[in-house]
Enzyme design. Structure first.
Site, mmCIF file in Angstrom:
data_model
loop_
_atom_site.group_PDB
_atom_site.id
_atom_site.type_symbol
_atom_site.label_atom_id
_atom_site.label_comp_id
_atom_site.label_asym_id
_atom_site.label_seq_id
_atom_site.Cartn_x
_atom_site.Cartn_y
_atom_site.Cartn_z
ATOM 1 N N CYS A 110 0.853 -1.184 0.000
ATOM 2 C CA CYS A 110 0.000 0.000 0.000
ATOM 3 C C CYS A 110 0.891 1.237 0.000
ATOM 4 O O CYS A 110 2.006 1.204 0.506
ATOM 5 C CB CYS A 110 -0.948 0.009 1.189
ATOM 6 S SG CYS A 110 -0.135 -0.251 2.752
ATOM 7 N N GLU B 290 -8.002 8.510 3.968
ATOM 8 C CA GLU B 290 -7.628 8.204 2.586
ATOM 9 C C GLU B 290 -8.822 7.823 1.727
ATOM 10 O O GLU B 290 -9.777 7.215 2.210
ATOM 11 C CB GLU B 290 -6.622 7.048 2.561
ATOM 12 C CG GLU B 290 -5.310 7.409 3.219
ATOM 13 C CD GLU B 290 -4.262 6.322 3.130
ATOM 14 O OE1 GLU B 290 -3.071 6.676 3.183
ATOM 15 O OE2 GLU B 290 -4.606 5.127 3.003
#
Length: 171
Positions: A65, A112
């Site tokens: 990620c 996010e």
């Protein structure tokens, strides 16, 4: 500018840039991606985040990620970062996007708009020790059991999106 994240609104429209650490200190919504790699046996490849990372160090998470660079397509960033962290060049498929906000260690906040990608490969990872402490393949059954018993061993975003990912992907 590679230490900056792309700030976005809830529709993923870019509204500016901010240093990565500052964005996590202020909890500002920014663009990110998460990658889930499976082998042909249907096991998920997890990474243990390296010690020394500015948050979530030593925790287990999805394969990879990160955040795209300014002016970099998210799919290109995912392919790049998977190679940089895990030494894997695999065909990635976009799965879905989701927005989340979660408190982290060190007083930081993840906020996010996360774009989720997945792929299948039996390539053996060659980990970048600056990013990854360890890796393992694990079955869905064993992963769910361990996460239920030991949730503190896993990153917040991984706990948030895992069920949705597994519901959408059947190997």
């Amino acid at each position: 500018m590679n230490d900056h994240v792309v700030l976005v609104n809830e529709n993923d429209v870019e509204i500016g840039l901010m240093p990565k650490l500052e964005a996590h200190q202020k909890g500002v919504l920014h663009r990110a991606f998460s990658i889930f790699i499976f082998n042909t046996n249907g096991e998920m490849l997890l990474q243990q985040r390296a010690y020394g990372k500015y948050h979530s160090e030593g925790l287990w998470s999805n394969t990879c990620c990160s955040h795209p660079y300014p002016d970099e397509a998210t799919s290109d960033a995912a392919t790049r970062r998977l190679k940089e962290e895990m030494g894997i060049d695999a065909g990635l498929n976009f799965l879905y996007s989701f927005r989340y906000e979660a408190g982290l260690d060190n007083g930081l906040t993840e906020h996010e708009l996360d774009h989720v990608f997945w792929g299948i490969t039996d390539v053996v990872p060659v980990i970048n020790p600056d990013e990854v402490l360890s890796y393992k393949y694990i079955s869905e059954e064993n992963l769910r059991a361990d996460m239920k018993e030991n949730p503190a061993k896993y990153t917040e975003w991984f706990k948030i999106c895992l069920s949705e990912v597994l519901d959408r992907i059947r190997i």
